[in-house]
Design a protein around this motif. Sequence first.
Motif, PDB file in Angstrom:
ATOM      1  N   HIS A  42      46.672   9.658  46.889  1.00 28.08           N
ATOM      2  CA  HIS A  42      45.763   8.550  47.168  1.00 28.08           C
ATOM      3  C   HIS A  42      44.548   8.584  46.238  1.00 28.08           C
ATOM      4  O   HIS A  42      44.085   7.542  45.770  1.00 28.08           O
ATOM      5  N   ASP A  45      45.717   7.294  42.976  1.00 27.10           N
ATOM      6  CA  ASP A  45      45.927   5.851  43.000  1.00 27.10           C
ATOM      7  C   ASP A  45      44.597   5.107  42.922  1.00 27.10           C
ATOM      8  O   ASP A  45      44.485   4.077  42.252  1.00 27.10           O
ATOM      9  N   ALA A  50      48.071   8.050  38.081  1.00 29.23           N
ATOM     10  CA  ALA A  50      49.302   7.948  38.868  1.00 29.23           C
ATOM     11  C   ALA A  50      49.969   9.313  39.041  1.00 29.23           C
ATOM     12  O   ALA A  50      50.076  10.090  38.095  1.00 29.23           O
ATOM     13  N   VAL A  53      55.547   9.247  43.296  1.00 28.98           N
ATOM     14  CA  VAL A  53      55.525   8.506  44.562  1.00 28.98           C
ATOM     15  C   VAL A  53      55.954   9.378  45.731  1.00 28.98           C
ATOM     16  O   VAL A  53      55.612   9.100  46.883  1.00 28.98           O
ATOM     17  N   PHE A  56      53.230  10.521  48.188  1.00 30.37           N
ATOM     18  CA  PHE A  56      52.683   9.648  49.225  1.00 30.37           C
ATOM     19  C   PHE A  56      53.447   9.856  50.533  1.00 30.37           C
ATOM     20  O   PHE A  56      54.677   9.848  50.549  1.00 30.37           O
ATOM     21  N   PRO A 194      40.272  -0.599  45.956  1.00 24.72           N
ATOM     22  CA  PRO A 194      41.268   0.488  45.898  1.00 24.72           C
ATOM     23  C   PRO A 194      40.882   1.700  46.738  1.00 24.72           C
ATOM     24  O   PRO A 194      41.738   2.286  47.408  1.00 24.72           O
ATOM     25  N   ASN A 198      43.074   2.947  50.057  1.00 25.67           N
ATOM     26  CA  ASN A 198      43.645   4.290  50.104  1.00 25.67           C
ATOM     27  C   ASN A 198      43.093   5.098  51.277  1.00 25.67           C
ATOM     28  O   ASN A 198      43.811   5.909  51.867  1.00 25.67           O
TER      29      ASN A 198
END
Length: 245
Positions: A42, A45, A50, A53, A56, A194, A198
Amino acid sequence: MITRNDIADIGGPLLRSRAMRLALFCIIPYACVLVGLDVAAHYGDATGAALPVQFFMSQDGSFAEFLEYSLTTAAGVMLFLLWLRDRALVYLTSAILFAWMTLDNWVEIHEQLGFLLGAAMPAASWLPVQPNHLAETLVFLVVGGAWALGIVAAILKADKRAAIYGMLISVFIAGAAVFGVAVDLATSWGDHGPMAINLFAFIEDEGEFAMIVLVFALCVAIYDVETGRAKAMAGHSHRVQFLQA
């Protein structure tokens, strides 16, 4: 009528369950690692860095998702086995809910229904939320309402032990619903930067994850205590029959 003493007498052995402590001892270290990965994901992000994935907690195929599949499936299996033996509807109702949670988590039933129902909903431009998010909340309310009616009916018909178990399970399921439904809707309501998105997502995912871990531990304790009681009662019955013979 269930009293405080009943809750203490029946809930006390759950807290002392060796199986529950062992389960938490095995799960908590891994869960902490998953929370750390989620924090990093998070933060990345929100700052434009990055990360995979799989870090997460809420992503399909993530490390945390596979743990959640395992916990909800195991909880459902344990309660189903207790229902097969005792025929208390509290166990069956909760087992069905855990089966739904596993299936929904795996194939995203509520997200898919949300998009289908959202497309059919009349436009409400005055609401600061997308129709599919409102539809997802509606799906959760329908499923949760059906389960709530079932568990209440089962508790009213159950003996004190099963009734208290049902109420304890309901507390953690309600907690998971607060994070998974209410906080999720708050995340989608209006425009957020953002960092805020998050933060909301982190609260939602970690809160729901904690409730799943705790309700799994509760189911382990219930299974452990009730299996031990069944063995003790069977042993006592055999001794009585031996003495009578």
